[in-house]
Design an enzyme around this catalytic site. Sequence first.
Site, PDB file in Angstrom:
ATOM      1  N   ASP A  49      -1.256  15.799  26.590  1.00 39.61           N
ATOM      2  CA  ASP A  49      -1.795  14.239  26.361  1.00 39.61           C
ATOM      3  C   ASP A  49      -0.999  13.194  26.975  1.00 39.61           C
ATOM      4  O   ASP A  49      -1.324  12.035  27.251  1.00 39.61           O
ATOM      5  CB  ASP A  49      -1.902  13.891  24.822  1.00 39.61           C
ATOM      6  N   SER A  50       0.120  14.015  27.597  1.00 40.84           N
ATOM      7  CA  SER A  50       1.165  13.000  28.693  1.00 40.84           C
ATOM      8  C   SER A  50      -0.028  12.659  29.694  1.00 40.84           C
ATOM      9  O   SER A  50       0.632  11.556  30.505  1.00 40.84           O
ATOM     10  CB  SER A  50       2.203  13.778  29.133  1.00 40.84           C
ATOM     11  N   ASP A  88      -3.751  20.207  24.586  1.00 44.91           N
ATOM     12  CA  ASP A  88      -3.276  19.562  23.794  1.00 44.91           C
ATOM     13  C   ASP A  88      -4.577  18.832  22.792  1.00 44.91           C
ATOM     14  O   ASP A  88      -5.273  18.312  23.539  1.00 44.91           O
ATOM     15  CB  ASP A  88      -2.524  17.939  24.074  1.00 44.91           C
ATOM     16  N   LYS A 118      -2.544  23.063  21.655  1.00 43.46           N
ATOM     17  CA  LYS A 118      -1.332  22.525  20.803  1.00 43.46           C
ATOM     18  C   LYS A 118      -1.314  21.154  19.937  1.00 43.46           C
ATOM     19  O   LYS A 118      -2.353  20.319  20.278  1.00 43.46           O
ATOM     20  CB  LYS A 118      -0.371  22.132  21.999  1.00 43.46           C
ATOM     21  N   GLU A 120       0.812  18.374  17.379  1.00 44.33           N
ATOM     22  CA  GLU A 120       2.119  17.974  17.034  1.00 44.33           C
ATOM     23  C   GLU A 120       2.006  17.930  15.244  1.00 44.33           C
ATOM     24  O   GLU A 120       1.311  17.741  14.688  1.00 44.33           O
ATOM     25  CB  GLU A 120       2.504  16.697  17.461  1.00 44.33           C
ATOM     26  N   GLU A 187      10.920  19.293  21.171  1.00 40.99           N
ATOM     27  CA  GLU A 187      11.102  18.246  22.155  1.00 40.99           C
ATOM     28  C   GLU A 187      12.473  17.182  21.603  1.00 40.99           C
ATOM     29  O   GLU A 187      12.359  16.977  20.417  1.00 40.99           O
ATOM     30  CB  GLU A 187      10.087  17.258  22.287  1.00 40.99           C
TER      31      GLU A 187
END
Length: 273
Positions: A49-50, A88, A118, A120, A187
């Site tokens: 999602d970056s 993501d 993925k 978080e 991270e």
Amino acid sequence: MSVETKRRRLSPAAIRGMKGGRPIVSLTAYTTPIARLLDPHVDLLLVGDSLGMVLYGLDSTVGVTLEMMIAHGQAVGRGAGQACIVVDLPFGSYQESKEQAFRSAARVLKETGCSAIKLEGGAEMAETVAFLTSRGIPVLGHVGLMPQLVNTTGGYRSLGHSEAEADKIRRDAEAIDAAGAFAIVVEGTVETVAREITAAVSAPTIGIGASPACDGQILVSDDMLGLFNDFKPRFVKHFAELAPQVSAAASAYAEEVRARSFPGPEHTFKAKR
């Protein structure tokens, strides 16, 4: 006639099996051409999602939508043949409930053909990770600095400097590991803490701003390629400096267009008689 043998796409199980072995090579990818160039060299391609910041100029990843992730997941899938592709889940598409997470993840897998998703989160997301993995959706975990929480954590900074922070990251990683994640991104975490986590969990760890002792490493491809020169985090190394080359190429193109030296005769079509 010889037929070239096509390599099979790496599975999440194969990535998990790399724990303690050869380091896992990971990069982000958002487009078909970049995925095609990176695919022969990496084990895992993350459609992160970056992309909200890298491609769309957003200030954070919070504004990224599920539709954006699916579109770019499809693009990467068209360009990559052997790397494990992970997409993501964006902010707001899985935090409400494990059922919401399943619906979002199932849609991503169906519409992109990727191998895993993925998400978080640490201990608070362990039940969701277990729910997904028990229903056939492989999950790449993500602990430490979590960009989707930037509005509540006070910005982008390394974590694990205090014992309380370090202990939380350890507990988060262990919870996600026990829930069945096939690998865990660590991270922005103090090196010693990332090293301890790598030794403690059964899933491979993939570091970004973490430790060389992690089972693998990941970078944003545009950072790795030196396409951004205005901001360079401590953990980024430019393996190329493409930004000046892109600017120089655009300058040369503009000069030739204005001088009418491009296009030349060799760039135009002649009438057929």
